[in-house]
Design a protein around this motif. Structure first.
Motif, PDB file in Angstrom:
ATOM      1  N   LEU A  89       0.810  -1.067   0.085  1.00 13.53           N
ATOM      2  CA  LEU A  89       0.025   0.092  -0.181  1.00 13.53           C
ATOM      3  C   LEU A  89       0.952   1.225  -0.106  1.00 13.53           C
ATOM      4  O   LEU A  89       0.681   2.307  -0.673  1.00 13.53           O
ATOM      5  N   HIS A  90       2.217   1.130   0.770  1.00 11.67           N
ATOM      6  CA  HIS A  90       2.792   2.297   0.795  1.00 11.67           C
ATOM      7  C   HIS A  90       3.412   2.734  -0.499  1.00 11.67           C
ATOM      8  O   HIS A  90       3.621   3.658  -1.113  1.00 11.67           O
ATOM      9  N   THR A  91       3.922   1.431  -1.184  1.00 10.94           N
ATOM     10  CA  THR A  91       4.518   1.545  -2.546  1.00 10.94           C
ATOM     11  C   THR A  91       3.596   2.311  -3.607  1.00 10.94           C
ATOM     12  O   THR A  91       3.791   2.971  -4.358  1.00 10.94           O
ATOM     13  N   LEU A  92       2.436   1.683  -3.570  1.00 14.50           N
ATOM     14  CA  LEU A  92       1.463   2.307  -4.535  1.00 14.50           C
ATOM     15  C   LEU A  92       1.118   3.743  -4.171  1.00 14.50           C
ATOM     16  O   LEU A  92       1.051   4.410  -5.303  1.00 14.50           O
ATOM     17  N   GLY A  93       1.041   3.968  -3.079  1.00 12.34           N
ATOM     18  CA  GLY A  93       0.833   5.462  -2.627  1.00 12.34           C
ATOM     19  C   GLY A  93       2.050   6.439  -3.111  1.00 12.34           C
ATOM     20  O   GLY A  93       1.955   7.578  -3.482  1.00 12.34           O
ATOM     21  N   GLY A  94       3.255   5.552  -3.028  1.00 14.77           N
ATOM     22  CA  GLY A  94       4.386   6.271  -3.240  1.00 14.77           C
ATOM     23  C   GLY A  94       4.410   6.525  -4.821  1.00 14.77           C
ATOM     24  O   GLY A  94       4.681   7.736  -5.426  1.00 14.77           O
ATOM     25  N   ALA A 100       1.774  11.982  -9.642  1.00 17.07           N
ATOM     26  CA  ALA A 100       1.284  13.490  -9.740  1.00 17.07           C
ATOM     27  C   ALA A 100       2.520  14.294  -9.962  1.00 17.07           C
ATOM     28  O   ALA A 100       2.528  15.543 -10.745  1.00 17.07           O
ATOM     29  N   LEU A 101       3.583  14.028  -9.301  1.00 12.92           N
ATOM     30  CA  LEU A 101       4.724  14.923  -9.566  1.00 12.92           C
ATOM     31  C   LEU A 101       5.285  15.132 -10.860  1.00 12.92           C
ATOM     32  O   LEU A 101       5.708  16.059 -11.437  1.00 12.92           O
ATOM     33  N   PHE A 102       5.331  13.721 -11.537  1.00 14.53           N
ATOM     34  CA  PHE A 102       5.782  13.680 -12.974  1.00 14.53           C
ATOM     35  C   PHE A 102       4.716  14.533 -13.906  1.00 14.53           C
ATOM     36  O   PHE A 102       5.137  15.119 -14.774  1.00 14.53           O
ATOM     37  N   ALA A 103       3.360  14.675 -13.616  1.00 15.73           N
ATOM     38  CA  ALA A 103       2.524  15.452 -14.494  1.00 15.73           C
ATOM     39  C   ALA A 103       2.620  16.589 -14.109  1.00 15.73           C
ATOM     40  O   ALA A 103       2.657  17.321 -15.160  1.00 15.73           O
ATOM     41  N   LEU A 104       3.020  17.261 -12.974  1.00 12.01           N
ATOM     42  CA  LEU A 104       3.392  18.691 -12.799  1.00 12.01           C
ATOM     43  C   LEU A 104       4.606  19.037 -13.610  1.00 12.01           C
ATOM     44  O   LEU A 104       4.710  20.044 -14.255  1.00 12.01           O
ATOM     45  N   LEU A 105       5.711  18.234 -13.439  1.00  7.30           N
ATOM     46  CA  LEU A 105       6.658  18.268 -14.392  1.00  7.30           C
ATOM     47  C   LEU A 105       6.535  18.492 -15.958  1.00  7.30           C
ATOM     48  O   LEU A 105       7.155  19.062 -16.478  1.00  7.30           O
TER      49      LEU A 105
END
Length: 163
Positions: A89-94, A100-105
């Motif tokens: 679950l943590h890996t999926l959240g990461g 999302a950060l890649f989309a912002l980039l």
């Protein structure tokens, strides 16, 4: 030059992912060294040879040697590592946050007009870096040197106590 950029970027990002996804700290540290080497190659492509050499010597060399020394001194076994039932679950959240950060980039890259980046003459040379380091960043430089000295002395004291 562009294929080399993509190759070095893939090495740095892939090794960074490998570092984060490792369960044991020693392979994670080695993956971090590979990521640092990819980053050094990117500095070299930016015509910043001093930054590339410092990345290899300081981060991939000295600091990672200290980190690996501490990991090996602690002698962490697989049985010593805690159970991680929610690791998936943590890996999926990461990955969701990274997406999302890649989309912002990508949005920032699309807004870039594509003009050439202009670097001032002497960018990344010993003189330029030394000038900035010892005029604008003298205090942080000294604080980091003291912090690293304390870290080395602490490791030696802990190792001495254990032996």
């Amino acid at each position: 030059m562009q294929p080399l950029f993509y190759l070095l970027s893939a090495v740095a990002i892939g090794a960074g992912l490998a570092m984060v996804l490792q369960r044991h700290p020693l392979p994670a540290a080695f993956a971090l060294v590979l990521s640092f080497l990819g980053l050094a190659g990117l500095y070299a492509l930016l015509s910043a040879p001093l930054l590339a050499i410092l990345q290899v010597l300081v981060y991939a060399g000295a600091i990672m040697a200290l980190v690996v020394f501490v990991i090996m001194l602690l002698n962490v076994q697989d049985a010593d590592l805690p159970a991680e039932p929610s690791r998936g679950l943590h890996t999926l959240g990461g990955f969701a946050i990274a997406g999302a950060l890649f989309a912002l980039l990508l949005a920032a890259i699309q807004k870039f007009d594509g003009g050439p980046a202009v670097l001032k003459p002497g960018f990344g040379t010993i003189h330029d870096v030394g000038q900035v380091l010892f005029t604008q960043f003298t205090f942080p430089f000294e604080v980091i040197s003291i912090l690293l000295t304390v870290a080395v002395v602490s490791v030696v004291v802990l190792a001495k106590r254990r032996i």
